[in-house]
Scaffold this active site. Structure first.
Site, PDB file in Angstrom:
ATOM      1  N   SER A  15      42.755  -0.389  -5.914  1.00 21.47           N
ATOM      2  CA  SER A  15      42.153   0.871  -5.651  1.00 21.47           C
ATOM      3  C   SER A  15      40.605   0.862  -5.906  1.00 21.47           C
ATOM      4  CB  SER A  15      42.419   2.067  -6.756  1.00 21.47           C
ATOM      5  OG  SER A  15      41.525   3.021  -6.821  1.00 21.47           O
ATOM      6  N   TYR A  38      43.629   5.066 -15.401  1.00 23.42           N
ATOM      7  CA  TYR A  38      43.941   4.665 -14.060  1.00 23.42           C
ATOM      8  C   TYR A  38      42.908   3.305 -13.711  1.00 23.42           C
ATOM      9  CZ  TYR A  38      44.742   4.563  -9.000  1.00 23.42           C
ATOM     10  OH  TYR A  38      45.169   4.406  -7.740  1.00 23.42           O
TER      11      TYR A  38
HETATM   12  N1  LIG Z   1      46.862   7.708  -2.489  1.00 23.19           N
HETATM   13  C1  LIG Z   1      45.855   7.286  -2.842  1.00 23.19           C
HETATM   14  O1  LIG Z   1      44.685   8.105  -2.799  1.00 23.19           O
HETATM   15  C2  LIG Z   1      45.621   6.035  -3.456  1.00 23.19           C
HETATM   16  C3  LIG Z   1      44.232   5.402  -3.385  1.00 23.19           C
HETATM   17  C4  LIG Z   1      43.959   4.109  -3.884  1.00 23.19           C
HETATM   18  C5  LIG Z   1      45.056   3.446  -4.383  1.00 23.19           C
HETATM   19  N2  LIG Z   1      46.361   3.931  -4.314  1.00 23.19           N
HETATM   20  C6  LIG Z   1      47.373   3.219  -4.839  1.00 23.19           C
HETATM   21  O2  LIG Z   1      48.368   2.918  -3.516  1.00 23.19           O
HETATM   22  C7  LIG Z   1      49.866   2.954  -4.150  1.00 23.19           C
HETATM   23  C8  LIG Z   1      50.736   3.796  -3.544  1.00 23.19           C
HETATM   24  O3  LIG Z   1      50.525   4.932  -3.773  1.00 23.19           O
HETATM   25  P1  LIG Z   1      50.826   6.308  -2.962  1.00 23.19           P
HETATM   26  O4  LIG Z   1      49.595   6.952  -2.547  1.00 23.19           O
HETATM   27  O5  LIG Z   1      51.829   6.015  -1.859  1.00 23.19           O
HETATM   28  O6  LIG Z   1      51.347   7.167  -4.092  1.00 23.19           O
HETATM   29  P2  LIG Z   1      52.798   8.232  -4.229  1.00 23.19           P
HETATM   30  O7  LIG Z   1      53.025   8.586  -2.799  1.00 23.19           O
HETATM   31  O8  LIG Z   1      52.749   8.891  -5.365  1.00 23.19           O
HETATM   32  O9  LIG Z   1      54.013   7.143  -4.285  1.00 23.19           O
HETATM   33  C9  LIG Z   1      54.183   6.309  -5.600  1.00 23.19           C
HETATM   34  C10 LIG Z   1      55.347   5.427  -5.496  1.00 23.19           C
HETATM   35  O10 LIG Z   1      55.495   4.689  -6.721  1.00 23.19           O
HETATM   36  C11 LIG Z   1      56.811   5.002  -7.006  1.00 23.19           C
HETATM   37  N3  LIG Z   1      56.765   4.935  -8.527  1.00 23.19           N
HETATM   38  C12 LIG Z   1      56.136   5.756  -9.345  1.00 23.19           C
HETATM   39  N4  LIG Z   1      56.480   5.619 -10.675  1.00 23.19           N
HETATM   40  C13 LIG Z   1      57.692   4.692 -10.714  1.00 23.19           C
HETATM   41  C14 LIG Z   1      58.417   4.040 -11.671  1.00 23.19           C
HETATM   42  N5  LIG Z   1      58.221   4.136 -12.881  1.00 23.19           N
HETATM   43  N6  LIG Z   1      59.222   2.972 -11.059  1.00 23.19           N
HETATM   44  C15 LIG Z   1      59.487   2.773 -10.105  1.00 23.19           C
HETATM   45  N7  LIG Z   1      58.660   3.414  -8.956  1.00 23.19           N
HETATM   46  C16 LIG Z   1      57.984   3.939  -9.478  1.00 23.19           C
HETATM   47  C17 LIG Z   1      57.202   6.179  -6.571  1.00 23.19           C
HETATM   48  O11 LIG Z   1      58.590   6.353  -6.210  1.00 23.19           O
HETATM   49  P3  LIG Z   1      59.832   6.959  -7.064  1.00 23.19           P
HETATM   50  O12 LIG Z   1      58.799   8.276  -7.793  1.00 23.19           O
HETATM   51  O13 LIG Z   1      61.007   7.199  -6.448  1.00 23.19           O
HETATM   52  O14 LIG Z   1      59.950   6.085  -8.310  1.00 23.19           O
HETATM   53  C18 LIG Z   1      56.777   6.190  -5.098  1.00 23.19           C
HETATM   54  O15 LIG Z   1      57.410   5.332  -4.394  1.00 23.19           O
HETATM   55  C19 LIG Z   1      49.616   2.946  -5.854  1.00 23.19           C
HETATM   56  O16 LIG Z   1      49.392   1.803  -6.460  1.00 23.19           O
HETATM   57  C20 LIG Z   1      48.356   3.714  -5.969  1.00 23.19           C
HETATM   58  O17 LIG Z   1      47.588   3.352  -7.246  1.00 23.19           O
HETATM   59  C21 LIG Z   1      46.586   5.206  -3.831  1.00 23.19           C
END
Ligand SMILES: NC(=O)c1ccc[n+]([C@@H]2O[C@H](COP(=O)([O-])OP(=O)(O)OC[C@H]3O[C@@H](n4cnc5c(N)ncnc54)[C@H](OP(=O)(O)O)[C@@H]3O)[C@@H](O)[C@H]2O)c1
Length: 266
Positions: A135, A148
């Site tokens: 991030s 975070y």
């Molecule tokens: N969106 C943003 O603003 C942003 C910005 C910078 C970085 N990121 C990074 O990008 C990555 C993806 O984020 P996203 O935006 O796609 O978030 P998201 O839509 O909330 O998806 C999160 C994913 O992680 C899985 N997950 C969460 N807890 C888990 C656990 N205990 N065991 C297994 N799987 C788990 C969830 O699946 P289940 O609920 O089915 O387990 C889901 O598939 C993350 O690392 C996040 O920190 C996101």
């Protein structure tokens, strides 16, 4: 055994994970999808095709890395590991529960480290690649995001050190998106981002950068201006960035005070 190379993708059911899965598929990868929600994973496999598989595990479970590595080995061994699963909630540090704090560190930092450890022999045998999804907050400490930030700073340090250690054996890369339009950001965070003037990328833009990083020789990639600039400035001269972030604190505090007043009036 299929000739298509295998990619293990955690967080496959999430906003970024789903788009990464489709881009990898388009690029000829076979996929092992990882997340907790079994139904969502099964629906994705049904859509992507029978050569792909899924495993429903909680990455906070100590046994999860070995279970994922075993399934990948049964599929012929992975050439790519994408550590993408992540959790976040913007909240004052003192308002977190200890369980939430531990879960954030576990999902965002401990689990990618342990999964990498469990899969390293397969990845090395296939001269493979690891992409860790970090991030912008892995390089800029931001209020109400302390744990975070701790997890993503840690993931960035792990990626950099391992990339240097495994040079010529396994390629280790780190992608640092800025805010993106996914469910990890609730309505309150979206509203605050507007107040602070922060841009949100659509998942397709993040996926373009992800694929570009994967196909390049680069080890790291950040997204967006001014986030990339601030990340570099913060690395070199953090005292210059302190002031501009602390200036935003009154907006952040007022936002969360208004949110909790709204909740308690319901
Ligand atoms: N969106 C943003 O603003 C942003 C910005 C910078 C970085 N990121 C990074 O990008 C990555 C993806 O984020 P996203 O935006 O796609 O978030 P998201 O839509 O909330 O998806 C999160 C994913 O992680 C899985 N997950 C969460 N807890 C888990 C656990 N205990 N065991 C297994 N799987 C788990 C969830 O699946 P289940 O609920 O089915 O387990 C889901 O598939 C993350 O690392 C996040 O920190 C996101």
């Amino acid at each position: 055994m299929s000739a298509q190379k295998l990619a293990v993708l955690t967080g496959a059911t999430g906003g970024l994970g789903r788009v990464f899965a489709h881009r990898l598929l388009k690029d000829g990868w076979r996929l092992l999808l990882v997340a907790r929600q079994r139904n969502a994973l099964q629906a994705m496999v049904a859509q992507l095709g029978p050569e792909h598989q899924a495993i429903a595990v909680d990455l906070c479970d100590d046994k999860a890395p070995v279970q994922v590595a075993h399934q990948a080995a049964m599929m012929g061994g992975a050439s790519l590991l994408v550590n993408n699963a992540g959790v976040n909630r913007m909240v004052a540090f003192e308002d977190m529960t200890q369980a939430e704090l531990t879960q954030q560190l576990q999902v965002n930092l401990v689990s990618p480290t342990c999964l990498t450890y469990a899969m390293l022999d397969q990845l090395e045998a296939n001269q493979g690649t690891i992409v860790n999804i970090g991030s912008a907050l892995g390089a800029i400490g931001f209020p109400y995001q302390s744990v975070y930030c701790a997890s993503k700073f840690g993931l960035r340090g792990f990626s950099e050190a391992l990339s240097r250690e495994l040079d010529g054996r396994v390629s280790v890369k780190y992608l640092a998106p800025r805010a993106a339009d996914t469910a990890i950001n609730d309505e309150s965070v979206r509203l605050l981002n507007k107040k602070l003037g922060n841009t949100m990328d659509c998942p397709q833009v993040v996926a373009d950068e992800f694929m570009a990083l994967l196909k390049s020789k680069a080890k790291r990639k950040g997204l967006g201006f001014p986030e990339k600039f601030f990340a570099r400035l913060n690395g070199a001269l953090p005292e210059l960035v302190d002031g501009s972030i602390i200036k935003q604190l009154s907006t952040i505090r007022a936002h969360f005070a208004a949110q909790s007043a709204k909740l308690s009036s319901r």
